[in-house]
Motif scaffolding. Structure first.
Motif, PDB file in Angstrom:
ATOM      1  N   LEU A 100      52.769  35.984  37.833  1.00  0.00           N
ATOM      2  CA  LEU A 100      51.448  35.612  38.351  1.00  0.00           C
ATOM      3  C   LEU A 100      50.416  36.726  38.159  1.00  0.00           C
ATOM      4  CD1 LEU A 100      52.553  33.984  41.749  1.00  0.00           C
ATOM      5  CD2 LEU A 100      51.867  32.795  39.652  1.00  0.00           C
ATOM      6  N   GLU A 101      50.627  37.582  37.118  1.00  0.00           N
ATOM      7  CA  GLU A 101      49.693  38.693  36.912  1.00  0.00           C
ATOM      8  C   GLU A 101      48.261  38.210  36.698  1.00  0.00           C
ATOM      9  OE1 GLU A 101      52.444  38.121  35.154  1.00  0.00           O
ATOM     10  OE2 GLU A 101      53.475  39.993  34.587  1.00  0.00           O
ATOM     11  N   ASN A 102      48.134  36.998  36.191  1.00  0.00           N
ATOM     12  CA  ASN A 102      46.801  36.432  35.948  1.00  0.00           C
ATOM     13  C   ASN A 102      46.338  35.526  37.077  1.00  0.00           C
ATOM     14  OD1 ASN A 102      46.393  37.661  33.382  1.00  0.00           O
ATOM     15  ND2 ASN A 102      47.794  36.157  32.461  1.00  0.00           N
ATOM     16  N   ASP A 103      47.003  35.633  38.213  1.00  0.00           N
ATOM     17  CA  ASP A 103      46.588  34.859  39.384  1.00  0.00           C
ATOM     18  C   ASP A 103      45.120  35.135  39.689  1.00  0.00           C
ATOM     19  OD1 ASP A 103      47.404  33.378  42.023  1.00  0.00           O
ATOM     20  OD2 ASP A 103      46.334  35.185  42.670  1.00  0.00           O
ATOM     21  N   SER A 104      44.345  34.093  39.834  1.00  0.00           N
ATOM     22  CA  SER A 104      42.891  34.241  39.974  1.00  0.00           C
ATOM     23  C   SER A 104      42.504  35.030  41.226  1.00  0.00           C
ATOM     24  CB  SER A 104      42.220  32.869  39.997  1.00  0.00           C
ATOM     25  OG  SER A 104      42.719  32.079  41.076  1.00  0.00           O
ATOM     26  N   ILE A 105      43.235  34.802  42.332  1.00  0.00           N
ATOM     27  CA  ILE A 105      42.911  35.505  43.574  1.00  0.00           C
ATOM     28  C   ILE A 105      43.209  36.987  43.438  1.00  0.00           C
ATOM     29  CG2 ILE A 105      43.569  35.787  46.008  1.00  0.00           C
ATOM     30  CD1 ILE A 105      41.775  33.429  45.585  1.00  0.00           C
ATOM     31  N   PHE A 106      44.335  37.348  42.817  1.00  0.00           N
ATOM     32  CA  PHE A 106      44.688  38.750  42.653  1.00  0.00           C
ATOM     33  C   PHE A 106      43.693  39.443  41.718  1.00  0.00           C
ATOM     34  CE2 PHE A 106      47.457  42.092  40.649  1.00  0.00           C
ATOM     35  CZ  PHE A 106      47.414  42.951  41.731  1.00  0.00           C
ATOM     36  N   LYS A 107      43.339  38.796  40.611  1.00  0.00           N
ATOM     37  CA  LYS A 107      42.366  39.398  39.694  1.00  0.00           C
ATOM     38  C   LYS A 107      41.020  39.581  40.380  1.00  0.00           C
ATOM     39  CE  LYS A 107      42.203  38.032  35.406  1.00  0.00           C
ATOM     40  NZ  LYS A 107      42.123  37.142  34.223  1.00  0.00           N
ATOM     41  N   LEU A 108      40.658  38.591  41.201  1.00  0.00           N
ATOM     42  CA  LEU A 108      39.412  38.699  41.959  1.00  0.00           C
ATOM     43  C   LEU A 108      39.466  39.867  42.928  1.00  0.00           C
ATOM     44  CD1 LEU A 108      36.641  37.443  42.717  1.00  0.00           C
ATOM     45  CD2 LEU A 108      37.868  35.979  44.333  1.00  0.00           C
ATOM     46  N   ALA A 109      40.607  40.055  43.587  1.00  0.00           N
ATOM     47  CA  ALA A 109      40.767  41.161  44.539  1.00  0.00           C
ATOM     48  C   ALA A 109      40.636  42.506  43.840  1.00  0.00           C
ATOM     49  CB  ALA A 109      42.124  41.047  45.227  1.00  0.00           C
ATOM     50  N   LEU A 110      41.267  42.655  42.666  1.00  0.00           N
ATOM     51  CA  LEU A 110      41.184  43.911  41.926  1.00  0.00           C
ATOM     52  C   LEU A 110      39.750  44.205  41.494  1.00  0.00           C
ATOM     53  CD1 LEU A 110      44.349  43.803  39.618  1.00  0.00           C
ATOM     54  CD2 LEU A 110      43.992  45.149  41.688  1.00  0.00           C
ATOM     55  N   LYS A 111      39.049  43.167  41.058  1.00  0.00           N
ATOM     56  CA  LYS A 111      37.655  43.343  40.623  1.00  0.00           C
ATOM     57  C   LYS A 111      36.773  43.708  41.814  1.00  0.00           C
ATOM     58  CE  LYS A 111      34.390  42.997  37.451  1.00  0.00           C
ATOM     59  NZ  LYS A 111      34.350  43.893  36.273  1.00  0.00           N
ATOM     60  N   LEU A 112      36.987  43.042  42.940  1.00  0.00           N
ATOM     61  CA  LEU A 112      36.223  43.329  44.147  1.00  0.00           C
ATOM     62  C   LEU A 112      36.476  44.758  44.601  1.00  0.00           C
ATOM     63  CD1 LEU A 112      34.429  42.435  46.507  1.00  0.00           C
ATOM     64  CD2 LEU A 112      36.479  41.542  47.623  1.00  0.00           C
ATOM     65  N   GLU A 113      37.743  45.182  44.570  1.00  0.00           N
ATOM     66  CA  GLU A 113      38.090  46.546  44.961  1.00  0.00           C
ATOM     67  C   GLU A 113      37.368  47.555  44.065  1.00  0.00           C
ATOM     68  OE1 GLU A 113      42.198  49.056  45.539  1.00  0.00           O
ATOM     69  OE2 GLU A 113      41.907  47.944  43.672  1.00  0.00           O
ATOM     70  N   LYS A 114      37.400  47.334  42.755  1.00  0.00           N
ATOM     71  CA  LYS A 114      36.779  48.260  41.796  1.00  0.00           C
ATOM     72  C   LYS A 114      35.277  48.373  42.028  1.00  0.00           C
ATOM     73  CE  LYS A 114      36.518  49.191  36.813  1.00  0.00           C
ATOM     74  NZ  LYS A 114      35.054  49.396  36.732  1.00  0.00           N
ATOM     75  N   ILE A 115      34.602  47.239  42.192  1.00  0.00           N
ATOM     76  CA  ILE A 115      33.151  47.254  42.386  1.00  0.00           C
ATOM     77  C   ILE A 115      32.791  47.930  43.700  1.00  0.00           C
ATOM     78  CG2 ILE A 115      31.141  45.773  42.790  1.00  0.00           C
ATOM     79  CD1 ILE A 115      32.329  43.796  40.785  1.00  0.00           C
ATOM     80  N   ALA A 116      33.541  47.606  44.756  1.00  0.00           N
ATOM     81  CA  ALA A 116      33.239  48.181  46.070  1.00  0.00           C
ATOM     82  C   ALA A 116      33.440  49.698  46.077  1.00  0.00           C
ATOM     83  CB  ALA A 116      34.111  47.520  47.134  1.00  0.00           C
ATOM     84  N   LEU A 117      34.481  50.175  45.408  1.00  0.00           N
ATOM     85  CA  LEU A 117      34.774  51.608  45.419  1.00  0.00           C
ATOM     86  C   LEU A 117      33.828  52.409  44.536  1.00  0.00           C
ATOM     87  CD1 LEU A 117      38.685  51.703  45.459  1.00  0.00           C
ATOM     88  CD2 LEU A 117      37.080  51.949  47.344  1.00  0.00           C
ATOM     89  N   GLU A 118      33.061  51.728  43.715  1.00  0.00           N
ATOM     90  CA  GLU A 118      32.068  52.405  42.882  1.00  0.00           C
ATOM     91  C   GLU A 118      30.657  52.266  43.456  1.00  0.00           C
ATOM     92  OE1 GLU A 118      32.570  50.601  39.094  1.00  0.00           O
ATOM     93  OE2 GLU A 118      34.392  51.727  38.592  1.00  0.00           O
ATOM     94  N   ASP A 119      30.536  51.534  44.538  1.00  0.00           N
ATOM     95  CA  ASP A 119      29.235  51.308  45.163  1.00  0.00           C
ATOM     96  C   ASP A 119      28.944  52.424  46.162  1.00  0.00           C
ATOM     97  OD1 ASP A 119      27.385  50.128  47.329  1.00  0.00           O
ATOM     98  OD2 ASP A 119      27.279  48.634  45.728  1.00  0.00           O
ATOM     99  N   ASP A 120      27.779  53.039  46.054  1.00  0.00           N
ATOM    100  CA  ASP A 120      27.423  54.176  46.912  1.00  0.00           C
ATOM    101  C   ASP A 120      27.519  53.837  48.390  1.00  0.00           C
ATOM    102  OD1 ASP A 120      26.985  55.789  44.752  1.00  0.00           O
ATOM    103  OD2 ASP A 120      24.813  55.500  44.714  1.00  0.00           O
ATOM    104  N   TYR A 121      27.157  52.618  48.764  1.00  0.00           N
ATOM    105  CA  TYR A 121      27.181  52.206  50.171  1.00  0.00           C
ATOM    106  C   TYR A 121      28.594  52.313  50.746  1.00  0.00           C
ATOM    107  CZ  TYR A 121      26.854  49.074  54.227  1.00  0.00           C
ATOM    108  OH  TYR A 121      26.923  48.542  55.491  1.00  0.00           O
ATOM    109  N   PHE A 122      29.568  51.779  50.014  1.00  0.00           N
ATOM    110  CA  PHE A 122      30.952  51.787  50.491  1.00  0.00           C
ATOM    111  C   PHE A 122      31.580  53.172  50.387  1.00  0.00           C
ATOM    112  CE2 PHE A 122      30.088  47.383  49.457  1.00  0.00           C
ATOM    113  CZ  PHE A 122      30.621  46.719  50.556  1.00  0.00           C
ATOM    114  N   VAL A 123      31.226  53.907  49.336  1.00  0.00           N
ATOM    115  CA  VAL A 123      31.755  55.263  49.160  1.00  0.00           C
ATOM    116  C   VAL A 123      31.270  56.163  50.290  1.00  0.00           C
ATOM    117  CG1 VAL A 123      31.723  57.326  47.700  1.00  0.00           C
ATOM    118  CG2 VAL A 123      31.983  55.055  46.661  1.00  0.00           C
TER     119      VAL A 123
END
Length: 432
Positions: free
Chosen positions: A332-355
Motif C-alpha cells: 500500500l505504498e501508494n495509498d492515497s491517505i499515506f501519500k497525502l500525510a507525507l506531503k502534508l508533513e513535508k509542507i508543514a515542516l517547511e512552513d515558517d509558521y509551523f517551524v
C-alpha cells in the motif's frame, strides 16, 4: 543537609516558607500542601503547574523529546520488547528475565476468558453503540464479579487485579466491536501472543481464520508500547483520583476509559484520519495550511504539536517507520491517505509558521494510518488506545497504595458565586 526553602510574601507582609522539592530528573517543585494551614489555596486551572503526586513510572522531558518508562528510552523498548515486557516493567519497575516473563505471560493468559454472564451485559446495548461506550460500561460491570474478594490494600489482591485487567481488557475491546457489527464473539487463544490474540479476536470468524502476519503483529505491538503510559495525563489522573477513594480497580479503569474517550485526549488519531479524508487531495493542502494559521477559522491541523512536547514527539518517528513497514508489507505504498500525510508533513515542516511554533507531527499523525492499514476501523482507534493504556493506568493505581501518604483526592476551588443571602418568604415578588 538542610532542605531548600522557597518563600512566599503575602500582601500583608507575612512570609511563609515552603519546602523546595527536586526530583531525580525534570523540573523542581514547591510543596504547597501546607498552605491551607495559613488560610490559603493556590489557583491553577488545568493543573498545568501542579504536581499531583510523586511517581517512579514514567518521565517526560518535552523540551528534549525524552520519554522514559522506568528509566528505559521508549525507542529501545519499542525496538527490543513486546507489550507484556513493557506491562511487566510498568508494574514491577524492572524488565522480566526469561523465567519471570514465562510466568507473567501465563498469569495474564489465565484471565483472557470473560465470564459467560457478560454476554447478557453486552446485549443490553444498542447494536450501533460506540465501542468505547460499551467498553467503559462492561469494564465497570466487572466490579460486580470481583468485589467481595478484592481488598485494594492487599498487595497480592492488587497483583491479581492487575493481571485480570491486562488479560481481560483485550477481550472486552474486541467483543465491543464485534457486538457493534452483529458478529459472534470470538474467544481468545492462549497459543497466540498478546497482540496476535487481539487481532485474531477482532478479525477471525467461525467461517474464516485470520492470517497471522508477523510484520503486522509487530506493528500492533509498537502501537501498544507507545501508548502504554504517558505520565499524569487526564485519564491517568482520573484513575488516580477515583482510586484514591479505595474504589474497585475495575471501576477505576472504567473511569480512565471514559476520560480517554474525550476528543481532546484519546480521540486525536481518529480526528487526524478524518482530517486527511476531508482534505482528500494534495492540491488542497495549501488551503488547509492557511486555514490552520487563521485564528478566526475553527479548523485545526490535527496530529501536529503536543501539549507536553515542545519539540518533536519521540514516539512519532517510531510510528512513522512502522507506517512504512506496514504499508510496504501490504503493498500500500501508494495509498492515497499515506501519500497525502507525507506531503502534508513535508509542507508543514517547511512552513515558517509551523517551524517557529515547533509544531511537529506527533504519534497520532501516523498511528491512525497504521491502524487503518491493519484493518482496524476508526471507531476502534480509541478503544485500542485504552487497551494499551490499561497497563499504565493499573501501574499508577498500584503505585498509589505503595506510597505511605495516600490521601483521597480533594481539589479546592475559588468560589465565584452569590454572597450570603436569605430565602424570600414571598417568592412571587417580581425580581425586576
Amino acid at each position: 543537609m538542610d532542605q531548600k526553602k522557597a518563600t512566599l510574601t503575602l500582601p500583608d507582609g507575612k512570609i511563609i516558607e515552603l519546602p523546595f522539592i527536586e526530583g531525580k530528573m525534570g523540573k523542581p517543585a514547591i510543596d504547597i500542601s501546607q498552605l491551607s494551614q495559613h488560610g490559603l489555596h493556590t489557583y491553577d486551572p488545568g493543573f498545568m503547574s501542579t504536581a499531583s503526586c510523586g511517581s517512579a513510572i514514567t518521565f517526560i522531558d518535552g523540551e528534549k523529546s525524552i520519554l522514559l518508562y522506568r528509566g528505559y528510552p521508549i525507542e529501545q523498548l519499542a525496538e527490543h520488547c513486546d507489550f507484556l515486557d513493557v506491562a511487566y516493567l510498568l508494574l514491577n519497575g524492572e524488565l522480566p528475565n526469561q523465567n519471570e516473563k514465562t510466568k507473567y505471560v501465563s498469569e495474564v493468559k489465565k484471565h483472557y476468558l470473560l465470564h459467560d454472564q457478560l454476554n447478557s451485559v453486552f446485549r443490553g446495548f444498542r447494536r450501533d453503540a460506540h465501542p468505547m461506550a460499551v467498553m467503559a460500561a462492561v469494564v465497570a460491570s466487572k466490579s460486580a464479579f470481583y468485589f467481595d474478594e478484592m481488598n485494594v490494600y492487599n498487595r497480592n489482591h492488587r497483583k491479581i487485579s492487575a493481571n485480570r485487567l491486562i488479560g481481560k481488557v483485550p477481550s472486552i475491546a474486541a467483543w465491543s466491536y464485534l457486538y457493534n457489527l452483529g458478529r459472534p464473539f470470538n474467544y481468545p487463544r492462549n497459543d497466540l501472543s498478546y497482540a496476535a490474540n487481539f487481532l485474531n479476536m477482532l478479525f477471525s470468524s467461525p467461517t474464516q481464520d485470520y492470517e497471522i502476519n508477523p510484520v503486522l503483529v509487530r506493528a500492533f505491538e509498537r502501537i501498544l508500547i507507545l501508548h502504554a503510559d504517558h505520565e499524569q495525563n487526564a485519564s491517568t489522573s482520573t484513575v488516580r483520583l477515583v482510586g484514591s477513594s479505595g474504589a474497585n480497580p475495575f471501576a477505576c479503569i472504567s473511569s480512565g476509559i471514559a476520560s480517554l474517550w474525550g476528543p481532546a485526549h484519546g480521540g486525536a488519531n481518529e480526528a487526524t484520519l478524518k482530517m486527511l479524508q476531508e482534505i482528500r487531495s494534495e492540491s488542497r493542502i495549501g488551503e488547509y495550511i492557511e486555514r490552520a494559521k487563521d485564528s478566526t477559522d475553527s479548523f485545526r491541523l490535527m496530529g501536529f504539536g503536543h501539549r507536553v512536547y515542545r519539540n518533536k514527539d519521540p514516539r512519532a518517528e517510531i510510528m512513522r517507520k512502522t507506517c512504512h513497514e506496514v504499508l510496504s508489507e501490504l503493498g500500500l505504498e501508494n495509498d492515497s491517505i499515506f501519500k497525502l500525510a507525507l506531503k502534508l508533513e513535508k509542507i508543514a515542516l517547511e512552513d515558517d509558521y509551523f517551524v517557529k511554533k515547533k509544531l511537529y507531527p506527533n504519534v497520532d499523525f501516523y498511528s491512525g494510518i497504521v491502524m487503518r492499514a491493519l484493518g482496524i476501523p476508526n471507531s476502534m482507534f480509541t478503544a485500542v488506545f485504552a487497551l494499551a493504556r490499561t497497563a499504565g493506568w493499573i501501574a499508577h493505581w498500584n503505585e498509589m497504595f505503595v506510597a505511605d501518604n495516600l490521601k483521597i483526592g480533594r481539589p479546592r476551588q475559588i468560589y465565584k458565586g452569590k454572597l450570603l443571602r436569605n430565602v424570600s418568604l414571598d417568592r412571587n415578588v417580581s425580581k425586576d
